[in-house]
Scaffold this motif. Structure first.
Motif, short mmCIF file in Angstrom:
data_model
loop_
_atom_site.label_atom_id
_atom_site.label_comp_id
_atom_site.label_asym_id
_atom_site.label_seq_id
_atom_site.Cartn_x
_atom_site.Cartn_y
_atom_site.Cartn_z
N UNK A 1 -4.41 6.76 -6.14
CA UNK A 1 -4.91 6.89 -4.99
C UNK A 1 -6.30 6.30 -4.81
N UNK A 2 -7.17 6.30 -6.11
CA UNK A 2 -8.44 5.68 -5.85
C UNK A 2 -8.41 4.44 -5.65
N UNK B 1 0.81 -1.04 -0.03
CA UNK B 1 0.15 -0.16 0.17
C UNK B 1 0.65 1.23 -0.10
N UNK B 2 1.88 1.22 0.69
CA UNK B 2 2.76 2.53 0.69
C UNK B 2 3.37 2.81 -0.38
N UNK B 3 3.76 1.78 -1.44
CA UNK B 3 4.29 2.04 -2.68
C UNK B 3 3.41 2.02 -3.82
N UNK B 4 2.21 1.81 -3.38
CA UNK B 4 1.06 1.74 -4.45
C UNK B 4 1.52 0.57 -5.44
N UNK B 5 1.80 -0.60 -5.14
CA UNK B 5 2.03 -1.67 -5.94
C UNK B 5 1.49 -2.91 -5.65
N UNK B 6 1.47 -3.74 -6.82
CA UNK B 6 0.82 -5.03 -6.64
C UNK B 6 1.68 -6.00 -7.25
N UNK B 7 2.30 -7.02 -6.88
CA UNK B 7 2.95 -8.07 -7.50
C UNK B 7 2.01 -9.00 -8.06
N UNK B 8 1.95 -9.02 -9.59
CA UNK B 8 1.04 -9.80 -10.11
C UNK B 8 1.66 -10.90 -10.79
N UNK B 9 0.95 -12.28 -10.97
CA UNK B 9 1.72 -13.14 -11.60
C UNK B 9 0.60 -13.50 -12.72
N UNK C 1 -9.88 2.17 -2.27
CA UNK C 1 -10.71 0.91 -2.45
C UNK C 1 -9.78 -0.01 -1.60
N UNK C 2 -8.95 -0.38 -1.77
CA UNK C 2 -7.97 -1.37 -1.19
C UNK C 2 -8.07 -1.43 0.46
#
Length: 144
Positions: free
Chosen positions: A29-30, A8-16, A34-35
């Motif tokens: 930010x939106x 959340x702090x880096x605004x990142x998701x690690x996706x596979x 929501x998350x």
């Protein structure tokens, strides 16, 4: 997605993706709001190995659950066309190009190994741009 995949702090998701290829997906930010809201109402166990999205029974959501949620939200929004997570991905890609994004960045965001796979979005956006250019042409609107 597991809870450990979200930063959340880096605004990142690690996706596979296909073949377990990993990539980083960024969000604004939106999505952050929501998350945070989802995590506050999610319930269940909040360890890093738990799935991000769970059912009311605390079980991991399956693809069909997500598809149903997206479809219901589209109907509620008055969208009459068929909407799925995959069509939202296409919409994102097309709008990314329309809004000035470049195809090489899009390739990395979508996780495609070949840039030619993303060229369809450039062509789609180009058709829409031509339509808009003809429709809103200031020259064609001049009065004599």
């Amino acid at each position: 997605l597991k809870l450990r995949d979200i930063n959340l702090s880096r605004h990142e998701i690690r996706a596979r993706g296909k073949g377990e290829k990993e990539r980083i997906v960024f969000f604004g930010r939106r999505v952050l709001e929501a998350l945070k809201k989802w995590l506050s109402v999610r319930g269940g166990i909040l360890t890093v190995d738990e799935p991000l999205f769970i059912t009311q029974d605390g079980l991991p959501m399956k693809d069909r659950h997500i598809e149903r949620i997206v479809s219901k939200a589209a109907k509620k929004a008055g969208i009459t066309k068929r909407v799925s997570p995959h069509t939202l991905r296409h919409t994102f890609a097309t709008l990314f190009i329309k809004n000035g994004g470049d195809v090489f960045t899009l390739q990395r965001l979508l996780g495609h190994s070949d840039v030619s796979t993303c060229m369809i979005y450039v062509n789609m956006a180009g058709r829409d741009l031509k339509e808009s250019a003809l429709r809103f042409s200031p020259i064609d609107r001049l009065y004599y």
